[in-house]
Design a protein around this motif. Structure first.
Motif, short mmCIF file in Angstrom:
data_model
loop_
_atom_site.label_atom_id
_atom_site.label_comp_id
_atom_site.label_asym_id
_atom_site.label_seq_id
_atom_site.Cartn_x
_atom_site.Cartn_y
_atom_site.Cartn_z
N GLU A 422 33.94 33.46 15.63
CA GLU A 422 35.12 32.68 15.28
C GLU A 422 35.77 32.15 16.54
O GLU A 422 36.08 32.90 17.47
N GLN A 423 35.96 30.83 16.59
CA GLN A 423 36.62 30.20 17.73
C GLN A 423 38.05 29.89 17.30
O GLN A 423 38.33 28.89 16.65
N LYS A 424 38.95 30.76 17.68
CA LYS A 424 40.32 30.66 17.20
C LYS A 424 41.08 29.48 17.80
O LYS A 424 42.12 29.10 17.27
N SER A 425 40.56 28.91 18.88
CA SER A 425 41.26 27.77 19.48
C SER A 425 41.18 26.53 18.61
O SER A 425 41.97 25.60 18.77
N ILE A 426 40.21 26.48 17.68
CA ILE A 426 40.08 25.34 16.76
C ILE A 426 40.86 25.67 15.51
O ILE A 426 40.48 26.55 14.74
N ARG A 427 41.94 24.98 15.29
CA ARG A 427 42.80 25.24 14.15
C ARG A 427 42.71 24.09 13.16
O ARG A 427 42.29 22.98 13.49
N ASP A 434 40.69 14.91 14.26
CA ASP A 434 39.34 15.33 14.65
C ASP A 434 38.33 14.39 14.01
O ASP A 434 38.23 14.31 12.79
N TYR A 435 37.58 13.68 14.84
CA TYR A 435 36.57 12.75 14.34
C TYR A 435 35.17 13.37 14.31
O TYR A 435 34.20 12.68 14.06
N THR A 436 35.08 14.64 14.58
CA THR A 436 33.75 15.27 14.65
C THR A 436 33.61 16.46 13.72
O THR A 436 32.64 17.20 13.84
N ASP A 437 34.54 16.67 12.80
CA ASP A 437 34.48 17.82 11.90
C ASP A 437 34.38 19.12 12.67
O ASP A 437 33.61 20.02 12.34
N GLU A 438 35.14 19.22 13.77
CA GLU A 438 35.02 20.39 14.63
C GLU A 438 35.46 21.66 13.91
O GLU A 438 34.89 22.71 14.12
N TYR A 439 36.47 21.53 13.05
CA TYR A 439 36.96 22.73 12.37
C TYR A 439 35.86 23.33 11.51
O TYR A 439 35.63 24.54 11.54
N ARG A 443 34.38 25.96 14.08
CA ARG A 443 35.31 27.07 13.92
C ARG A 443 34.54 28.37 13.71
O ARG A 443 34.86 29.41 14.29
N TYR A 444 33.52 28.33 12.87
CA TYR A 444 32.68 29.50 12.64
C TYR A 444 31.23 29.10 12.92
O TYR A 444 30.70 28.16 12.31
N THR A 445 30.61 29.82 13.84
CA THR A 445 29.23 29.55 14.21
C THR A 445 28.45 30.87 14.24
O THR A 445 29.04 31.95 14.21
N ASN A 470 36.99 31.89 3.37
CA ASN A 470 38.06 31.71 4.33
C ASN A 470 38.95 30.54 3.94
O ASN A 470 40.18 30.61 4.05
N VAL A 471 38.34 29.45 3.47
CA VAL A 471 39.13 28.30 3.01
C VAL A 471 39.95 28.68 1.78
O VAL A 471 41.14 28.34 1.67
N VAL A 472 39.31 29.38 0.85
CA VAL A 472 40.02 29.79 -0.37
C VAL A 472 41.19 30.71 -0.03
O VAL A 472 42.28 30.60 -0.60
#
Length: 929
Positions: A422-427, A434-439, A443-445, A470-472
């Motif tokens: 989990e990359q918490k810096s991406i909120r 965000d033009y790259t769907d970074e979240y 966000r989770y890799t 997580n989204v739900v």
């Protein structure tokens, strides 16, 4: 048998009486005792007393100044004590303090009798004899390992004074040597030095790396060769025990993670059983006369194999943790600057366990190592049982994290050892720009290097299940806080298949509980998020709203908006008042009777101005990676993150007006922003600007038709036949351009966007139907949220490709034709003013002011050369349009045969704009580029 036992006891007593002890030792190795006086009855020995060495018959038990009579009496007493000690078969220790005092009295008597030693030398020897060796223990600094020992290591036996060193083994018999080595081995097995078994000189117990490698032992010279060989074979277990004990203390530190902590707890239980065995062996040594070195060896064989397995496992983990010399250089190369920056950005420290890229074997790597060792040791029942136990216990914290992720969508991973990172810096707040769907993508890799073999085939499902939940959880759509029961707690349920042979029957046992747990969690998370998107957040209605605004399928409101804002949109892009345009759009959208008036999402539509022209923008996007080339899994639009334009490009686009720079923006709440992300909104904006450019060009050409129909200079039938022929050619060129634009607009909307839109809606409805069916029966995932997101992106990419917006060559040709049509449409107003100078009738007879909507100048002089100039200019427009249209048709035919067959329909439609014309298609048909 009795005689041999008596001989062994006598030998052991001889050895115990000969070896001197240090008066300051903290505790005896074996509990001492005293026996009572009597000719036959054994005596009880009180603590602190002991026997007098048999080899010193002249030393008195109680010093009384010395006398011959006292010495003879004491000699008889010593003989009696030795005989009693042999009969009891019990090892008795000597009284150290009594022995030292007797030795001092003896030396004092000798000095008085001989007079050979001077007073200064005697005083110095007395001081040396009274100087005691007093080693001290201290508390070592605290570590993050809660159960690690905090007592300093004892001093080495080689540093002890010479007075405390034992007598050489060569002076003893084989029986005494065996008794001495047996006692030493019991101490060595627990990691301490013995009297005759010492650490090797290169071993330093204060250095952590030496303790992790294991202590080497050496046997003092003089031991019988047979006893030496047998002892040397058992010393390996002592080395392994010391190394494993140090491994447990090191790996129990906080930075090595919960899996390593669980593994160390399991190993600590095994070490406790090991010490219990040593205590049992000591009891046998003290009470069983037949307990020999060979018996000790037989008792320790199974434990020695277990310690060897633990030692090998510990060393492999330590090498991966870069705690041994083998991998120190390799670990330096694994540092990653980006990962370190991410760790600092997330607020972490840079300790040993928190540096991303640092080689630390924890989490899934430890479980994978255990699994592979278990597979390689499957032929050894003892090793298999040991490794199975370690794998079961070490997997418990990992399974807790896995169940938390699968059933609650949360990550409780303070040590960074779970397979999902989990990359918490991406909120999620960054989704708006965000033009790259970074979240969603970053966000989770998955930590590819830390995936256990048991989850290798399920890692994608595990990742998606947790992401969905997580989204739900963040949206509050489903209660994910309830406790989930009946889930696997260890990797015992991950065995895929085992073949058990019972007599003749072969049973195939399949453990599917773990797989069912992952599949059920994945299906539940997918259905929950789909239901949340399709029903609670009305995704289909959102997509229809996007279609209305960006694809202009119901554009009555937008046509009205263009009319109201025409005066503002004609300005250069930098002079356009965006706030005024936004107000006009709000008025239009709220106008009663408008299609958009009933849209509940009209508040989300905003007006924007893009300072870059559409063609240059698309060319930059295509040139990034080639949007039509998806071989590497990338997309030009994915890497094109912002519509900001460099300064040089801005200077080139000085002619961009509000009409060509206008674009709409659309904001959606979370979690719809996962499906309608900035990446997809960018695609919508590209299609919108393209359709708007066609619609605007159509409006300009229709305006030209109005001029040709109403302006007197065009309506008047001149007596000059050349001028009338020139007007017909202008009308035909305008009609051809209008047909081209209308056919292209119809193709993009009716033959590209609408069919693909219907396909997207069909797949969306299929997802909703499948979601309802899953709630009624067993969970079978037919459509996933990721597939829905990919369908949406594929729909937009297909529309872009079939609208010729992803091919650089087609873009260039299309831009040239559009530029030609736009210039001709704006040129019509100029022609309306210059035609009277080429018409002799209009030049001599000024028309009435009320005849048309636009009149030429009241006094115009006739210029015969004007018609020739007009003819030349019109010929250039005709040639330019015809030539580029022919190139476009050839290119469309080529790409329709090689890439997109739907372009054949456009090729057939556009050919009508180039048929039956003199010179149509002539004039330098060049290459496609």
């Amino acid at each position: 048998m009795a005689s041999s036992s008596n001989a062994r006891s006598s030998a052991y007593a001889d050895r115990r009486s000969i070896v001197p002890k240090d008066p300051t030792t903290t505790k005896p190795r074996v509990a001492s005792g005293r026996v009572e006086r009597g000719p036959q009855t054994p005596r009880q020995v009180q603590p602190g007393s002991g026997t007098v060495p048999r080899r010193n018959p002249s030393v008195s038990t109680k010093p009384n100044g010395g006398g011959d009579t006292d010495r003879r009496t004491e000699r008889v007493t010593v003989t009696t004590r030795e005989n009693v000690s042999i009969r009891t078969r019990s090892p008795v220790k000597e009284d150290v303090e009594e022995y030292v005092s007797e030795r001092r009295e003896r030396d004092r008597d000798r000095d008085r009798a001989g007079g050979r030693i001077g007073p200064s030398v005697a005083r110095r020897e007395k001081d040396v004899s009274q100087a005691a060796w007093k080693p001290q223990a201290h508390i070592i600094p605290h570590t993050t390992a809660p159960l690690a020992s905090r007592i300093s290591v004892p001093p080495l036996a080689s540093h002890a004074p010479a007075a405390l060193q034992p007598q050489p083994l060569i002076q003893f018999s084989v029986e005494v040597q065996e008794a001495a080595i047996l006692e030493d081995l019991l101490f060595v097995f627990m990691g301490y030095e013995g009297q005759y078994i010492r650490f090797v000189d290169s071993y330093n117990p204060t250095i952590e790396k030496n303790r992790l490698t294991g202590a080497g032992f050496r046997i003092l010279p003089g031991l019988d060769p047979s006893l030496r060989d047998l002892t040397s074979s058992m010393l390996k277990m002592a080395t392994h025990y010391g190394a494993v004990e140090a491994f447990v203390e090191v790996q129990s530190r906080e930075e090595f993670g919960a899996v390593n902590h669980a593994l160390c707890a399991a190993v600590r239980k095994l070490l406790k059983d090991y010490l219990t065995l040593i205590a049992q062996l000591e009891h046998q040594f003290l009470t069983n006369p037949s307990f020999t070195l060979h018996v000790l060896h037989l008792h320790t064989l199974p434990t020695s194999k277990m310690m060897s397995q633990l030692y090998s496992l510990a060393h492999e983990i330590l090498r991966r943790n870069s705690l041994l010399e083998d991998d120190l250089e390799d670990s330096v190369d694994d540092f990653c600057d980006d990962n370190i920056l991410d760790a600092l950005r997330e607020g972490g420290d840079l300790g040993l366990g928190s540096i991303p890229g640092k080689k630390i074997c924890k989490g899934g790597s430890v479980l994978g190592l255990l699994t592979r060792r278990l597979a390689s040791m499957s032929g050894d029942p003892a090793a298999r049982a040991l490794l199975s136990t370690l794998l079961r216990e070490a997997s418990r914290p990992y399974m807790l994290m896995l169940n938390e992720w699968l059933h609650h969508g949360g990550i409780k991973d303070p040590h960074g050892e779970f397979l999902v990172r989990e990359q918490k810096s991406i909120r999620r707040e960054r989704l708006e720009e965000d033009y790259t769907d970074e979240y969603w993508e970053k966000r989770y890799t998955i930590r590819e290097a830390d995936v256990p073999p048991q989850l290798e085939g399920l890692k994608d499902k595990v990742l998606l299940a947790g992401k969905y939940l997580n989204v739900v959880r963040e949206c509050g759509g489903v209660d994910v806080s309830k406790e989930v029961s009946d889930v696997p707690r260890t990797f015992e349920d991950v065995r895929y298949s085992l073949i058990v042979i019972e007599v003749v029957v072969i049973k195939l046992i399949c453990f599917t509980r773990f797989l069912e747990n992952v599949n059920d969690a994945y299906a539940y998370a997918n259905s929950s998020l789909l239901n949340l998107l399709l029903t609670t957040y009305a995704l289909p209605a959102r997509l229809r709203s996007l279609k209305h605004y960006f694809f202009l399928d119901r554009s009555d409101f937008f046509s009205y908006f263009l009319e109201l804002g025409a005066s503002e949109l004609k300005k250069p892009v930098k002079l356009v008042n965006v706030g005024k345009l936004q107000s006009l759009l709000d008025i239009v959208l709220r106008q009663p009777g408008s299609v958009a008036a009933q849209d509940p999402f009209k508040e989300d539509v905003k007006v924007q101005m893009n300072e870059s022209g559409l063609t240059k923008w698309l060319m930059r996007v295509v040139n990034v990676a080639g949007i039509e080339q998806d071989g590497s899994g990338g997309n030009g639009l994915d890497s094109y993150q912002t519509p900001a334009v460099p300064a040089a490009a801005a200077e080139e686009d000085k002619d961009v007006t509000g009409f060509t720079a206008l674009q709409l923006d659309y904001s959606v709440p979370f979690p719809l922003s996962l499906v309608i992300s900035r990446k997809t909104v960018l695609r919508y904006q590209l299609l919108f600007r393209y359709l708007l450019s066609l619609r605007h060009l159509e409006t300009l050409l229709v305006g030209s038709w109005l001029d040709h129909s109403k302006v007197i200079s065009w309506k008047h039938k001149s007596s000059n036949r050349k001028l009338e022929m020139w007007k017909r050619r202008a009308w035909i060129l305008r009609a051809r351009m209008l047909v081209f634009v209308q056919q292209l607009l119809y193709f993009c909307t009716a033959e590209v966007i609408e069919p693909n839109w219907q396909g997207l809606m069909a797949r969306l409805n299929e997802s909703g139907t499948a979601n309802k069916d899953e709630n009624e029966g067993p969970r079978q995932v037919s459509r996933t949220v990721d597939e829905l997101m990919q369908d949406h992106v594929d729909f937009l990419d297909t529309c872009l490709k079939e609208c010729m917006l992803t091919n650089a060559k087609l873009l260039k040709i299309h831009a040239k034709i559009m530029t030609t049509c736009t210039m001709f449409a704006t040129y019509t107003g100029h022609l309306s003013r210059v035609i009277p100078s080429a018409d002799p009738d209009l030049a001599t007879d000024p028309p009435a002011a009320s005849t048309g909507s636009a009149t030429p100048a009241s006094s115009t002089s006739y210029d015969p050369a004007r018609l020739d100039k007009l003819t030349d200019n019109l010929q250039k427009y005709e040639d330019n349009f015809s030539r580029h249209l022919k190139i476009l048709l050839d290119a469309l035919g080529y790409y329709a045969a090689t890439e997109t067959v739907v372009l054949l329909g456009l090729c057939a439609r556009l050919s009508t704009a180039n048929e039956g014309l003199p010179g149509g298609g002539l004039g330098g048909v060049g290459s496609v580029g």
